[in-house]
Write an enzyme that holds these catalytic residues in place. Structure first.
Site, short mmCIF file in Angstrom:
data_model
loop_
_atom_site.label_atom_id
_atom_site.label_comp_id
_atom_site.label_asym_id
_atom_site.label_seq_id
_atom_site.Cartn_x
_atom_site.Cartn_y
_atom_site.Cartn_z
N ASP A 114 19.26 17.95 -23.54
CA ASP A 114 19.58 16.58 -23.94
C ASP A 114 20.64 16.10 -22.95
O ASP A 114 21.79 16.53 -22.97
CB ASP A 114 20.12 16.55 -25.38
CG ASP A 114 20.42 15.14 -25.85
OD1 ASP A 114 20.56 14.22 -25.00
OD2 ASP A 114 20.54 14.93 -27.07
N ARG A 152 37.84 10.01 -28.82
CA ARG A 152 37.04 10.25 -27.63
C ARG A 152 37.25 9.11 -26.65
O ARG A 152 37.08 7.94 -26.99
CB ARG A 152 35.56 10.39 -27.99
CG ARG A 152 34.72 10.99 -26.89
CD ARG A 152 33.30 11.22 -27.33
NE ARG A 152 32.61 9.97 -27.63
CZ ARG A 152 31.31 9.87 -27.86
NH1 ARG A 152 30.57 10.97 -27.87
NH2 ARG A 152 30.75 8.71 -28.12
#
Length: 395
Positions: free
Chosen positions: A198, A370
C-alpha cells in the site's frame, strides 16, 4: 524561544503554483489531502466546456477510454519505477486492495495465511479481516514499535509455507516509517507468498522502484502527494509476469476483452486492463494529471531531498520547542517518509485549537499530532509557524 535555522529551499519556485488558502497560517496535512494546483482551476472548467460539453459521448472514442492506462503509465514512469502496461487508474484504494488481495488468494491455492501489521491503516485491516472470515484464512499479525514499522526481520517471523500474501504500507500512515521495500519483498517471495504494497503515503513522496525491487502488486491513492483532490481515483500496479494469471474478482464490462461486443460471457482483457471493472473516472483524473506534470518538472529525487530536509527541520523544531513531547517517527531519514508524528497527552485538544487558528495538522488516536509536509507545496517558514503554534497549543 530560539529555533534552528531553516535550510535553503531549492524548490521554492513551485510554491506559488498551488491555490492559496484564505485563512491558512500553516498547512501541515498535505500527506492527507494535497493542495490543488492553480493549473487545475483552469483544467477542470476547460474540460467541461471543450471536451465534455462540446464533444459529449464522442469523447470516449477520442481518448477517454484509454485514459486510465495512459495515466497509469505516467504514474508508473514518474513515481513508481514501473515500466509501461503495469499500472492503471481505477476505483478507490479500498476497492483495489480488495481486488488485489482476492486475486492473490486465487493465485495461491492450498495456502491459508495473510500477513499484515497490527497497526496498519484501518481499511487494509478491515479488508484482510473480511477476506479471512469469508475464506477461512488465518491472519498473522505483525507488531512493531510505535516509532517504526515493518522490517524484513519482523515480517520473516510471520511467514511460512502457508503464506498467501503480505499487505504492508510502504510508508506507515502513523509513524512515517519507510520500509526497506526491496528486502521485505524478497523475504515474502522466498516463502512463496505475494508482496502487496500500500503506497498511499509513499507515492510522490519517496522514490519507488517497483520493477527493480521485484514487487508483485501495489496500490495507492492519488489525493495525498499526487494532489488529485478529495475522492480522486486510486491506482494499482501489477507486475507483468502476473497478468496472465490475474483473476479480477469484480469483473466489469470495461475490463473485458471486447467491451462493446456486449458478450454473454466475460473474457478478460489482456494486460493490466483486466483489473478495470467499471467506467473510468475521467473528470477525477484531471487534477492528478496536472500534478504529475509538476512532479515531472521538479523530479522525484529533488522532491525526496526536500522532504528529508523538511522533516529533519520539523524534528529539530519539536526537539527545541516541545521538549516534553515524544517523537513517534524514525529519526533516521533513510527510514522516514514525508510526515512525522508527535505524541503528547494534550494532542487532541491542541489540534482542535490549531484548526481554529488556521494551523492544520492531523490528530491520530490516542495522542498523536501528525505533521505532513508535502515538498512542492510546503515552505520551511510554514513549518516553523506550525511547530511554534503547536508548542503553544500543547501547554
Amino acid at each position: 524561544m530560539t529555533a534552528p535555522s531553516a535550510p535553503a529551499d531549492p524548490l521554492e519556485r513551485y510554491l506559488d503554483e498551488f491555490v492559496p488558502g484564505d485563512d491558512l497560517v500553516a498547512y501541515l496535512d498535505g500527506n492527507s489531502l494535497g493542495r490543488p494546483l492553480l493549473a487545475t482551476a483552469e483544467t477542470v472548467p476547460a474540460f467541461v466546456r471543450e471536451s465534455w460539453g462540446a464533444r459529449l459521448i464522442r469523447g470516449w472514442d477520442e481518448g477517454w477510454l484509454a485514459r486510465a492506462e495512459e495515466l497509469g503509465n505516467r504514474i508508473g514512469a514518474v513515481c513508481l519505477g514501473a515500466g509501461s502496461g503495469q499500472t492503471v487508474v481505477a476505483d478507490s484504494t479500498t476497492v483495489l486492495i480488495f481486488k488485489l488481495l482476492r486475486a492473490a488468494i486465487d493465485a495461491r491455492p492450498g495456502r491459508d495465511e495473510l500477513v499484515i501489521m497490527r497497526d496498519e491503516f484501518p481499511t487494509d485491516r478491515f479488508i484482510v479481516e473480511r477476506l479471512a472470515d469469508d475464506h477461512d484464512l488465518t491472519i498473522r499479525w505483525i507488531d512493531a514499535p510505535a516509532d517504526a514499522g515493518a522490517t524484513p526481520e519482523l515480517v520473516q517471523e510471520h511467514l511460512s509455507a502457508r503464506t498467501i500474501a503480505a499487505l504492508v504500507s510502504g510508508v506507515s500512515y502513523r509513524s512515517g516509517w519507510w520500509a526497506d521495500m526491496a528486502a521485505v519483498t524478497a523475504v515474502v517471495q522466498a516463502a512463496g507468498g505475494l508482496m502487496i504494497w500500500d503506497c498511499s503515503h509513499a507515492v510522490g513522496s519517496v522514490p519507488l522502484e517497483l520493477d527493480e525491487w521485484g514487487v508483485d502488486m501495489a496500490v495507492g491513492c492519488s489525493y495525498k502527494y499526487l494532489n488529485g483532490g478529495p475522492g480522486a481515483p486510486a491506482w494499482a500496479y501489477v507486475a507483468a509476469r502476473h497478468h496472465g494469471q490475474l483473476r479480477n474478482p469484480i469483473p466489469g464490462w470495461l475490463g473485458a476483452r471486447e467491451p462493446f461486443a456486449m458478450a454473454t460471457e466475460y473474457s478478460p482483457a489482456p494486460g493490466i486492463r483486466r483489473l478495470v471493472s467499471g467506467t473510468p473516472p475521467i473528470v477525477g483524473m484531471l487534477p492528478l494529471a496536472d500534478m504529475l506534470s509538476l512532479i515531472e518538472r521538479a523530479g522525484i529525487g529533488a522532491i525526496r531531498a526536500k522532504s528529508v530536509a523538511l522533516t529533519s527541520y520539523a524534528i529539530a523544531l519539536v526537539d527545541d520547542l516541545i521538549p516534553d513531547a515524544r517523537l513517534a517517527s524514525p529519526r533516521d531519514p533513510m527510514r522516514r517518509g514525508g510526515h512525522i508524528t508527535v505524541d503528547h497527552p494534550h494532542a487532541r485538544r491542541a489540534v482542535e485549537q490549531l484548526w481554529g487558528e488556521g494551523v492544520i495538522p492531523d490528530f491520530r488516536h490516542p495522542s498523536g499530532v501528525r505533521v505532513g509536509l508535502s515538498p512542492l507545496s510546503t515552505s520551511f517558514a510554514e513549518v516553523e509557524r506550525g511547530v511554534r503554534a503547536l508548542a503553544s497549543a500543547l501547554v
